[in-house]
Design an enzyme around this catalytic site. Structure first.
Site, PDB file in Angstrom:
ATOM      1  N   SER A 278       0.864  -1.181   0.000  1.00 10.73           N
ATOM      2  CA  SER A 278       0.000   0.000   0.000  1.00 10.73           C
ATOM      3  C   SER A 278       0.897   1.225   0.000  1.00 10.73           C
ATOM      4  O   SER A 278       1.637   1.462   0.959  1.00 10.73           O
ATOM      5  CB  SER A 278      -0.880   0.017   1.257  1.00 10.73           C
ATOM      6  OG  SER A 278      -1.304   1.349   1.497  1.00 10.73           O
TER       7      SER A 278
ATOM      8  N   HIS B 205      -1.332  -1.603  -4.367  1.00  8.00           N
ATOM      9  CA  HIS B 205      -2.588  -1.268  -3.689  1.00  8.00           C
ATOM     10  C   HIS B 205      -2.601   0.249  -3.473  1.00  8.00           C
ATOM     11  O   HIS B 205      -1.742   0.797  -2.793  1.00  8.00           O
ATOM     12  CB  HIS B 205      -2.640  -2.021  -2.358  1.00  8.00           C
ATOM     13  CG  HIS B 205      -3.873  -1.788  -1.559  1.00  8.00           C
ATOM     14  ND1 HIS B 205      -5.020  -2.547  -1.706  1.00  8.00           N
ATOM     15  CD2 HIS B 205      -4.156  -0.886  -0.582  1.00  8.00           C
ATOM     16  CE1 HIS B 205      -5.945  -2.130  -0.853  1.00  8.00           C
ATOM     17  NE2 HIS B 205      -5.447  -1.115  -0.160  1.00  8.00           N
TER      18      HIS B 205
ATOM     19  N   ASP C  42      -4.612   3.495  -2.143  1.00  8.77           N
ATOM     20  CA  ASP C  42      -5.679   3.889  -1.218  1.00  8.77           C
ATOM     21  C   ASP C  42      -6.216   5.267  -1.574  1.00  8.77           C
ATOM     22  O   ASP C  42      -5.520   6.275  -1.453  1.00  8.77           O
ATOM     23  CB  ASP C  42      -5.131   3.898   0.213  1.00  8.77           C
ATOM     24  CG  ASP C  42      -4.906   2.492   0.727  1.00  8.77           C
ATOM     25  OD1 ASP C  42      -5.865   1.708   0.734  1.00  8.77           O
ATOM     26  OD2 ASP C  42      -3.762   2.174   1.090  1.00  8.77           O
TER      27      ASP C  42
ATOM     28  N   MET D   8      -8.793   8.139  -0.756  1.00 10.17           N
ATOM     29  CA  MET D   8      -9.621   8.649   0.351  1.00 10.17           C
ATOM     30  C   MET D   8     -10.123  10.044   0.015  1.00 10.17           C
ATOM     31  O   MET D   8      -9.379  10.849  -0.557  1.00 10.17           O
ATOM     32  CB  MET D   8      -8.785   8.709   1.629  1.00 10.17           C
ATOM     33  CG  MET D   8      -8.132   7.392   1.987  1.00 10.17           C
ATOM     34  SD  MET D   8      -7.271   7.504   3.560  1.00 10.17           S
ATOM     35  CE  MET D   8      -6.471   5.888   3.611  1.00 10.17           C
TER      36      MET D   8
ATOM     37  N   HIS E 111      -8.318   1.000  -3.940  1.00 10.71           N
ATOM     38  CA  HIS E 111      -9.209   0.757  -2.795  1.00 10.71           C
ATOM     39  C   HIS E 111      -9.904   2.078  -2.506  1.00 10.71           C
ATOM     40  O   HIS E 111      -9.313   3.004  -1.965  1.00 10.71           O
ATOM     41  CB  HIS E 111      -8.340   0.279  -1.613  1.00 10.71           C
ATOM     42  CG  HIS E 111      -9.058   0.157  -0.324  1.00 10.71           C
ATOM     43  ND1 HIS E 111      -8.405   0.063   0.893  1.00 10.71           N
ATOM     44  CD2 HIS E 111     -10.392   0.113  -0.027  1.00 10.71           C
ATOM     45  CE1 HIS E 111      -9.291  -0.033   1.872  1.00 10.71           C
ATOM     46  NE2 HIS E 111     -10.500   0.004   1.338  1.00 10.71           N
TER      47      HIS E 111
ATOM     48  N   MET F 143     -12.004   4.506  -0.716  1.00 10.56           N
ATOM     49  CA  MET F 143     -12.623   4.882   0.569  1.00 10.56           C
ATOM     50  C   MET F 143     -13.255   6.255   0.363  1.00 10.56           C
ATOM     51  O   MET F 143     -12.759   7.277   0.843  1.00 10.56           O
ATOM     52  CB  MET F 143     -11.547   4.888   1.672  1.00 10.56           C
ATOM     53  CG  MET F 143     -11.100   3.491   2.059  1.00 10.56           C
ATOM     54  SD  MET F 143      -9.499   3.458   2.898  1.00 10.56           S
ATOM     55  CE  MET F 143      -8.420   3.411   1.470  1.00 10.56           C
TER      56      MET F 143
ATOM     57  N   MET G 298     -11.210  -5.441   6.003  1.00 10.93           N
ATOM     58  CA  MET G 298     -10.447  -4.400   6.705  1.00 10.93           C
ATOM     59  C   MET G 298     -10.116  -4.910   8.107  1.00 10.93           C
ATOM     60  O   MET G 298     -11.015  -5.255   8.876  1.00 10.93           O
ATOM     61  CB  MET G 298     -11.248  -3.101   6.788  1.00 10.93           C
ATOM     62  CG  MET G 298     -11.418  -2.374   5.468  1.00 10.93           C
ATOM     63  SD  MET G 298      -9.874  -2.058   4.577  1.00 10.93           S
ATOM     64  CE  MET G 298      -8.978  -1.025   5.753  1.00 10.93           C
TER      65      MET G 298
ATOM     66  N   GLY H 230      -8.694   4.560   6.850  1.00  8.34           N
ATOM     67  CA  GLY H 230      -8.397   5.988   6.928  1.00  8.34           C
ATOM     68  C   GLY H 230      -6.928   6.299   7.099  1.00  8.34           C
ATOM     69  O   GLY H 230      -6.454   7.310   6.599  1.00  8.34           O
ATOM     70  N   PHE H 231      -6.218   5.427   7.795  1.00  7.61           N
ATOM     71  CA  PHE H 231      -4.815   5.730   8.089  1.00  7.61           C
ATOM     72  C   PHE H 231      -3.962   4.470   8.071  1.00  7.61           C
ATOM     73  O   PHE H 231      -4.447   3.384   8.416  1.00  7.61           O
ATOM     74  CB  PHE H 231      -4.697   6.382   9.482  1.00  7.61           C
ATOM     75  CG  PHE H 231      -5.504   7.640   9.600  1.00  7.61           C
ATOM     76  CD1 PHE H 231      -4.998   8.854   9.154  1.00  7.61           C
ATOM     77  CD2 PHE H 231      -6.797   7.599  10.118  1.00  7.61           C
ATOM     78  CE1 PHE H 231      -5.767  10.006   9.224  1.00  7.61           C
ATOM     79  CE2 PHE H 231      -7.564   8.751  10.198  1.00  7.61           C
ATOM     80  CZ  PHE H 231      -7.054   9.962   9.751  1.00  7.61           C
ATOM     81  N   GLY H 232      -2.707   4.645   7.700  1.00  9.51           N
ATOM     82  CA  GLY H 232      -1.744   3.558   7.838  1.00  9.51           C
ATOM     83  C   GLY H 232      -1.237   3.515   9.274  1.00  9.51           C
ATOM     84  O   GLY H 232      -1.514   4.413  10.078  1.00  9.51           O
ATOM     85  N   GLY H 233      -0.533   2.443   9.575  1.00  8.71           N
ATOM     86  CA  GLY H 233       0.155   2.365  10.862  1.00  8.71           C
ATOM     87  C   GLY H 233      -0.714   2.054  12.064  1.00  8.71           C
ATOM     88  O   GLY H 233      -0.289   2.248  13.210  1.00  8.71           O
TER      89      GLY H 233
ATOM     90  N   ASP I 287      -6.295  -6.085   4.960  1.00 10.19           N
ATOM     91  CA  ASP I 287      -5.716  -4.741   4.854  1.00 10.19           C
ATOM     92  C   ASP I 287      -5.737  -4.051   6.206  1.00 10.19           C
ATOM     93  O   ASP I 287      -6.803  -3.744   6.733  1.00 10.19           O
ATOM     94  CB  ASP I 287      -6.540  -3.948   3.825  1.00 10.19           C
ATOM     95  CG  ASP I 287      -5.943  -2.586   3.510  1.00 10.19           C
ATOM     96  OD1 ASP I 287      -4.857  -2.253   4.016  1.00 10.19           O
ATOM     97  OD2 ASP I 287      -6.599  -1.841   2.737  1.00 10.19           O
ATOM     98  N   GLY I 288      -4.530  -3.793   6.716  1.00  7.57           N
ATOM     99  CA  GLY I 288      -4.413  -2.993   7.935  1.00  7.57           C
ATOM    100  C   GLY I 288      -3.686  -3.708   9.058  1.00  7.57           C
ATOM    101  O   GLY I 288      -4.127  -4.751   9.525  1.00  7.57           O
ATOM    102  N   GLY I 289      -2.547  -3.145   9.433  1.00  9.38           N
ATOM    103  CA  GLY I 289      -1.818  -3.662  10.591  1.00  9.38           C
ATOM    104  C   GLY I 289      -1.172  -5.017  10.374  1.00  9.38           C
ATOM    105  O   GLY I 289      -0.876  -5.724  11.339  1.00  9.38           O
TER     106      GLY I 289
HETATM  107  C1  DX5 Z   1      -6.035   1.972   5.554  1.00 13.11           C
HETATM  108  C2  DX5 Z   1      -5.578   1.526   4.190  1.00 13.11           C
HETATM  109  C3  DX5 Z   1      -4.451   0.573   4.193  1.00 13.11           C
HETATM  110  C4  DX5 Z   1      -3.195   1.080   4.846  1.00 13.11           C
HETATM  111  C5  DX5 Z   1      -2.482  -0.082   5.414  1.00 13.11           C
HETATM  112  O1  DX5 Z   1      -7.219   2.670   5.447  1.00 13.11           O
HETATM  113  O2  DX5 Z   1      -6.636   0.929   3.472  1.00 13.11           O
HETATM  114  O3  DX5 Z   1      -4.187   0.072   2.888  1.00 13.11           O
HETATM  115  O4  DX5 Z   1      -2.346   1.754   3.977  1.00 13.11           O
HETATM  116  O5  DX5 Z   1      -1.384   0.391   6.096  1.00 13.11           O
HETATM  117  P1  DX5 Z   1      -0.678  -0.446   7.245  1.00 13.11           P
HETATM  118  O6  DX5 Z   1      -0.124  -1.680   6.594  1.00 13.11           O
HETATM  119  O7  DX5 Z   1       0.377   0.489   7.725  1.00 13.11           O
HETATM  120  O8  DX5 Z   1      -1.704  -0.749   8.288  1.00 13.11           O
HETATM  121 ZN    ZN Z   2      -6.213  -0.143   1.542  1.00 12.09          ZN
END
Ligand code: DX5
Ligand code: ZN
Length: 230
Positions: free
Chosen positions: A15, A40, A42, A44, A73, A75, A144, A149-152, A183-185
């Site tokens: 991503s 991927h 994202d 938003m 993706h 959002m 999900m 909304g956010f990475g990390g 997707d996520g974490g």
């Molecule tokens: C979150 C995104 C993810 C995000 C994943 O809304 O859809 O694709 O970038 O990031 P990590 O791997 O850091 O959780």
């Molecule tokens: Zn995503």
């Protein structure tokens, strides 16, 4: 090996949300050369999720840096308005959130008519039941494993049961070719767990873009997955 492990090969989807946007082209080239299977992206809108990213004008030039398939993706609150422009930008697969359109069937049809494959994403709070009537039309389901909304963010543990139940649903509805994407974490700490319950496509942002080597990070994820899916 769990009987639920998918027959699909394991795909790693970086991503780019966690990439260095000032050198996005180079980042995309590095993950491509580093063994990624797809990109991927994202998208938003600052409305469906409280964050704003990028759109078709940023996506189209990425084809100069990578020949990998691109999935967007979405959002966004009004996904149908982006179908044609995403196809024109070179997107191969559009993943839309079930929560964003009451006419999901029509939206999926329009994605396919525009030459893309279709995926549906579910927020952590959304039940798998929304998939009952549409699963055969889908290329994949995106579970999900954080709130979008956010990475990390941290992986939500309850997602494991949801992935396991989706694996059963695929069997029950006779849809073995539908992929299960998460997707996520996701990191080397939990990738084996998600794969063991049926995930076969892994989105990773922080785990790939936060260290010094994209290639090493992708290899580390593959080996931590712990099983070789054929
Ligand atoms: C979150 C995104 C993810 C995000 C994943 O809304 O859809 O694709 O970038 O990031 P990590 O791997 O850091 O959780
Ligand atoms: Zn995503």
């Amino acid at each position: 090996m769990s009987s639920r492990v998918s027959a699909h090969s394991l795909l790693i989807a970086p991503s780019v949300l966690s990439a260095d946007f000032s050198r996005l082209g180079e980042e995309v080239r590095e993950v491509t050369e580093g063994g990624a299977d797809l990109l991927h992206l994202d998208i938003m809108d600052g409305h469906f999720v409280p964050n704003l990213t990028f759109g078709p004008p940023v996506i189209a030039p990425l084809q100069k840096w990578s020949d990998l398939p691109m999935e967007a993706h979405l959002m966004v609150s009004n996904p149908s308005s982006l179908v044609e422009s995403m196809a024109r930008a070179g997107v191969n697969r559009l993943i839309v959130h079930a929560e964003t359109d009451p006419h999901l069937h029509r939206l999926i049809e329009s994605i396919r008519l525009n030459g893309m494959s279709a995926g549906v994403a579910l927020n952590p709070s959304t039940s798998l039941t929304v998939l009952e009537e549409i699963l055969p039309l889908l290329d994949r389901v995106l579970i999900m494993t954080v709130n979008p909304g956010f990475g990390g963010q941290s992986f939500i543990e309850g997602s494991l049961s949801k992935i396991r139940r989706l694996s059963s649903m695929k069997e029950r509805l006779g849809c073995p070719r539908v992929r299960i994407e998460v997707d996520g974490g996701i990191s080397v700490k939990n990738i084996a767990q998600v794969v063991s319950v049926g995930a076969d496509t892994i989105v990773a942002g922080t785990a790939i873009f936060s260290g010094p080597s994209r290639k090493d990070a992708i290899s580390a994820l593959r080996s931590a997955a712990g099983v070789l899916l054929v």
